[in-house]
Design an enzyme around this catalytic site. Structure first.
Site, mmCIF file in Angstrom:
data_model
loop_
_atom_site.group_PDB
_atom_site.id
_atom_site.type_symbol
_atom_site.label_atom_id
_atom_site.label_comp_id
_atom_site.label_asym_id
_atom_site.label_seq_id
_atom_site.Cartn_x
_atom_site.Cartn_y
_atom_site.Cartn_z
ATOM 1 N N PRO A 224 60.617 34.727 32.737
ATOM 2 C CA PRO A 224 60.323 33.289 32.736
ATOM 3 C C PRO A 224 59.015 33.026 33.473
ATOM 4 O O PRO A 224 58.662 33.762 34.400
ATOM 5 C CB PRO A 224 61.506 32.688 33.510
ATOM 6 N N ASN B 78 52.951 46.115 40.075
ATOM 7 C CA ASN B 78 51.479 46.067 40.022
ATOM 8 C C ASN B 78 50.898 46.224 41.421
ATOM 9 O O ASN B 78 51.630 46.379 42.390
ATOM 10 C CB ASN B 78 51.029 44.754 39.374
HETATM 11 O O1 C5P Z 1 49.589 34.276 32.751
HETATM 12 P P1 C5P Z 1 49.245 34.961 34.023
HETATM 13 O O2 C5P Z 1 50.316 35.891 34.508
HETATM 14 O O3 C5P Z 1 47.903 35.599 34.062
HETATM 15 O O4 C5P Z 1 49.164 33.747 35.079
HETATM 16 C C1 C5P Z 1 48.947 33.951 36.431
HETATM 17 C C2 C5P Z 1 49.493 32.809 37.202
HETATM 18 O O5 C5P Z 1 50.787 32.467 36.740
HETATM 19 C C3 C5P Z 1 49.696 33.128 38.652
HETATM 20 O O6 C5P Z 1 49.538 31.936 39.402
HETATM 21 C C4 C5P Z 1 51.122 33.633 38.709
HETATM 22 O O7 C5P Z 1 51.690 33.458 39.976
HETATM 23 C C5 C5P Z 1 51.782 32.748 37.688
HETATM 24 N N1 C5P Z 1 52.900 33.371 36.962
HETATM 25 C C6 C5P Z 1 54.175 32.907 37.185
HETATM 26 N N2 C5P Z 1 55.230 33.436 36.481
HETATM 27 C C7 C5P Z 1 55.025 34.385 35.562
HETATM 28 C C8 C5P Z 1 53.724 34.862 35.302
HETATM 29 C C9 C5P Z 1 52.683 34.336 36.034
HETATM 30 O O8 C5P Z 1 54.357 32.061 38.056
HETATM 31 N N3 C5P Z 1 56.061 34.875 34.907
#
Ligand code: C5P
Length: 374
Positions: free
Chosen positions: A270, A173
């Site tokens: 995860p 990304n």
């Molecule tokens: O659910 P989403 O990806 O939008 O959540 C974003 C937050 O979760 C961020 O703080 C990101 O660093 C963390 N995150 C994580 N592990 C993942 C997905 C997101 O730590 N697999």
């Protein structure tokens, strides 16, 4: 005084208003052991360069020591403060900004600049802060006293992850890592011991920060897991890929000869933040949202069990991903605080103060009593 300073004002006038001897010469025979630079470097409690021109900033960033000023700056252990003063275009030039970033990494504090009318007739950023403001900021920095994160162990994730499809392709990304690195620096400046688990980004490691480089979400998870037992505050800024290709092909995938479609199976990665929130009572997440932002961020706060969520509205192209500016909302179960658009550095400083406050509330500690509980 540098050579250029002497073009604007004479040594005699400065000496008259300061009531102190003006030093200009690296080779001052009257100075202690004829080494004026060492004597001055040891004597100073703080070194302030005001005005700091683009030229002196470049010389300091390069570590040059070709006159008394730059030599003192290199030889001193006192904190270095720079009050830039230059034309707006020069201030905005990438080279000047890069030099300032590298000086900040080496511990220098940049005071200002202010905005407004400039000597060249233009208007914009680049004016030296008013002397009274410089003195006020300096007094704040030099005041003895505890910092908001003194002695705390702060673990951050930053940047994107890369999920390999085959040896040459991956899913990733647009995360630049800028906000995560700015937060790591701000936590360091607030007195924390900082460990930064970073995905692939083109940013130099800030001084005084322990960095662990990873590529995939699963590597990031493992690195975080290993650090969590020693962590007081976890801040998940990384844009972690939610899915990875089911399996990585050993060889480059060839285009199907019959121009048919191709499918890649994906498996869920995860959730690092959710795991951190299980172990660490002060886990902070980021939420980059484009619509219904507050509702989604509040959902995330509950779902992941973290202490707070930093909401980043990425529907506005001027802020967020790969930009130098950001605007966020800090969401706690009890309410929200809005941090309006500003540089990622300033947003980071404000967020670190808010997070330190949250940590203290959760742990019933007061400022000055922030030593790690064993
Ligand atoms: O659910 P989403 O990806 O939008 O959540 C974003 C937050 O979760 C961020 O703080 C990101 O660093 C963390 N995150 C994580 N592990 C993942 C997905 C997101 O730590 N697999």
């Amino acid at each position: 005084m540098t050579r250029s300073a002497a073009h604007f004002v004479t040594e005699t006038s400065l000496q008259a208003v300061a009531g102190q001897r003006v030093r200009r010469d690296l080779w001052d025979a009257e100075a202690e052991a004829a080494m004026g630079h060492i004597e001055l470097a040891r004597w100073a409690d703080a070194v302030v360069v005001a005005p700091a021109t683009a030229h002196v900033i470049a010389r300091l960033a390069a570590g040059l020591a070709d006159d008394l000023l730059t030599t003192v700056c290199l030889a001193t252990t006192a904190p270095l403060f720079l009050a830039p003063a230059m034309n707006r275009q020069m201030w905005e030039h990438r080279t000047v900004q890069r030099n300032l970033a590298s000086l900040k990494d080496a511990g220098a504090v940049i005071l200002g600049p202010g905005e407004g009318d400039q000597a060249c007739g233009e208007t914009g950023p680049g004016r030296m802060l008013e002397p009274a403001e410089i003195v006020a900021v300096l007094a704040g920095h030099l005041a003895q006293g505890p910092k908001p994160m003194d002695g705390l162990n702060v673990l951050l994730t930053a940047g994107p992850t890369r999920e390999p499809i085959d040896p040459v392709r991956y899913i990733s990304n647009h995360s630049s890592g800028k906000q995560g690195f700015a937060l790591a620096r701000a936590a360091r400046d607030a007195g924390a011991n900082v460990t930064l688990v970073s995905g692939p980004v083109g940013i130099e490691t800030p001084a005084g920060i322990r960095r662990i480089d990873v590529t995939t979400a699963r590597e990031m998870y493992a690195a975080v897991e290993a650090e969590l037992p020693e962590t007081d505050i976890f801040i998940g800024v990384a844009a972690v890929a939610d899915y990875r290709p089911e399996e990585m092909q050993d060889q480059k995938i060839k285009k199907p000869g019959d121009s048919s479609d191709m499918w890649i199976g994906l498996r869920e990665n995860p959730d690092i933040l959710a795991r951190a929130a299980e172990v660490c009572s002060c886990a902070i997440g980021f939420a980059a949202e484009t619509h219904d932002t507050l509702r989604h961020a509040r959902d995330k706060l509950a779902r992941k069990g973290c202490a707070a969520i930093v909401l980043n509205d990425v529907s506005d192209e001027d802020i967020g991903f790969d930009s130098d500016r950001n605007a966020v909302t800090f969401i706690e179960p009890s309410g929200e605080t809005v941090f309006p658009i500003d540089s990622k550095e300033t947003v980071a400083e404000k967020l670190i103060d808010a997070i330190a406050l949250l940590f203290r509330r959760r742990n019933n500690t007061t400022r000055g009593d922030l030593t790690r509980q064993a």
